[in-house]
Design a protein around this motif. Sequence first.
Motif, PDB file in Angstrom:
ATOM      1  N   UNK A  58       0.831  -1.205   0.000  1.00 38.90           N
ATOM      2  CA  UNK A  58       0.000   0.000   0.000  1.00 38.90           C
ATOM      3  C   UNK A  58       0.868   1.259   0.000  1.00 38.90           C
ATOM      4  N   UNK A  59       0.340   2.302  -0.622  1.00 37.60           N
ATOM      5  CA  UNK A  59       0.960   3.624  -0.613  1.00 37.60           C
ATOM      6  C   UNK A  59       0.036   4.551   0.163  1.00 37.60           C
ATOM      7  N   UNK A  60       0.548   5.138   1.239  1.00 34.93           N
ATOM      8  CA  UNK A  60      -0.295   5.909   2.144  1.00 34.93           C
ATOM      9  C   UNK A  60       0.304   7.278   2.433  1.00 34.93           C
ATOM     10  N   UNK A  61      -0.521   8.128   3.036  1.00 32.59           N
ATOM     11  CA  UNK A  61      -0.073   9.433   3.509  1.00 32.59           C
ATOM     12  C   UNK A  61      -0.278   9.502   5.017  1.00 32.59           C
ATOM     13  N   UNK A  62       0.650  10.161   5.686  1.00 33.42           N
ATOM     14  CA  UNK A  62       0.536  10.403   7.118  1.00 33.42           C
ATOM     15  C   UNK A  62       0.574  11.903   7.355  1.00 33.42           C
ATOM     16  N   UNK A  63      -0.381  12.395   8.138  1.00 27.29           N
ATOM     17  CA  UNK A  63      -0.334  13.773   8.613  1.00 27.29           C
ATOM     18  C   UNK A  63       0.398  13.792   9.943  1.00 27.29           C
ATOM     19  N   UNK A  64       1.327  14.733  10.080  1.00 32.07           N
ATOM     20  CA  UNK A  64       2.057  14.892  11.335  1.00 32.07           C
ATOM     21  C   UNK A  64       1.702  16.263  11.907  1.00 32.07           C
ATOM     22  N   UNK A  65       1.307  16.284  13.168  1.00 29.63           N
ATOM     23  CA  UNK A  65       0.852  17.509  13.821  1.00 29.63           C
ATOM     24  C   UNK A  65       1.803  17.878  14.955  1.00 29.63           C
ATOM     25  N   UNK A  66       2.122  19.167  15.052  1.00 29.79           N
ATOM     26  CA  UNK A  66       2.930  19.642  16.168  1.00 29.79           C
ATOM     27  C   UNK A  66       4.276  20.209  15.782  1.00 29.79           C
ATOM     28  N   UNK A  67       4.687  20.062  14.518  1.00 30.64           N
ATOM     29  CA  UNK A  67       5.953  20.644  14.077  1.00 30.64           C
ATOM     30  C   UNK A  67       5.724  22.119  13.742  1.00 30.64           C
ATOM     31  N   UNK A  68       6.572  22.985  14.253  1.00 28.37           N
ATOM     32  CA  UNK A  68       6.436  24.409  13.948  1.00 28.37           C
ATOM     33  C   UNK A  68       6.601  24.614  12.442  1.00 28.37           C
ATOM     34  N   UNK A  69       5.741  25.430  11.813  1.00 32.91           N
ATOM     35  CA  UNK A  69       5.800  25.607  10.353  1.00 32.91           C
ATOM     36  C   UNK A  69       7.124  26.157   9.844  1.00 32.91           C
ATOM     37  N   UNK A  70       7.925  26.778  10.711  1.00 31.71           N
ATOM     38  CA  UNK A  70       9.209  27.326  10.269  1.00 31.71           C
ATOM     39  C   UNK A  70      10.367  26.376  10.542  1.00 31.71           C
ATOM     40  N   UNK A  71      10.049  25.181  11.015  1.00 30.37           N
ATOM     41  CA  UNK A  71      11.087  24.174  11.253  1.00 30.37           C
ATOM     42  C   UNK A  71      11.063  23.166  10.109  1.00 30.37           C
ATOM     43  N   UNK A  72      12.181  23.036   9.401  1.00 30.58           N
ATOM     44  CA  UNK A  72      12.284  22.061   8.314  1.00 30.58           C
ATOM     45  C   UNK A  72      12.599  20.693   8.912  1.00 30.58           C
ATOM     46  N   UNK A  73      11.765  19.706   8.582  1.00 24.80           N
ATOM     47  CA  UNK A  73      12.014  18.375   9.125  1.00 24.80           C
ATOM     48  C   UNK A  73      12.252  17.373   8.002  1.00 24.80           C
ATOM     49  N   UNK A  74      12.905  16.285   8.352  1.00 21.67           N
ATOM     50  CA  UNK A  74      13.122  15.170   7.447  1.00 21.67           C
ATOM     51  C   UNK A  74      12.643  13.894   8.130  1.00 21.67           C
ATOM     52  N   UNK A  75      12.563  12.820   7.359  1.00 15.81           N
ATOM     53  CA  UNK A  75      12.091  11.552   7.908  1.00 15.81           C
ATOM     54  C   UNK A  75      13.011  10.426   7.462  1.00 15.81           C
TER      55      UNK A  75
END
Length: 245
Positions: A58-75
Amino acid sequence: MFLRRFSLPVIAFAALSVAACGDERPGIEGQLGTLRFEYATVGACSGCSIDREVLAGSLLDIDVHGVHPRVAFQVRSTAPNVADFEVSTRCRFIGHKGCRDGIAVITKAAGDADLEVFDDWTGTVFDRITVKVRDAASLETVVMATSSRDGSPGTIAPTASGTFELAVDSDVEIRTTPRSASGEALIATSAAIQGAYENEQVVGPRVRLAGSAPAEYARANHPGTTTVSVLGGGVRHDLVFHVVE
């Protein structure tokens, strides 16, 4: 600089404040308690708990909540042979309006893989959750047919012999629910469910509608008897169709 250095405490403080007043935030907390996660694949599982098991492929999407919009994140994935993850941007409107970063999930094989969300600048891990990928123990199907005679869609049941009867030119939709060994329904998308046609002259595939729902779309072309097989998660489920004028 200041924002990045103190982004994690700010997130944690916000989580504690909301919890004290009654938690109505979306998703569930990660293992470190700083972010929240939920599946967000329209047509397959939008708003589903991240604790649920997923069908391999399966190909899915995950929403992540709580990261500040000005913080660049990676996974990253702790088990890329089981599931891989990529940061993806989804927009609600044309022209890159109403956009937000989410996480694309590419499942590959049965097992568990931790999704780690980390600061792209410092390498600090914000949070992690476990994505549970499973093979199917069984596939359940529901057959829908739209007759060219009256144009009304409806569920059809097999005859006593186990055959589904269709009229020529009927449109067919086969909806599939994969289940684990415990009987629980697995989250699945169309990428993990495939159809195989014994004789496309009798019943053949038609253009798949846009979306991620695990369904196979077919059409009754000519009179005859044939088999359409649904395959997913290592399981094959055969359906016999008898097409009449």
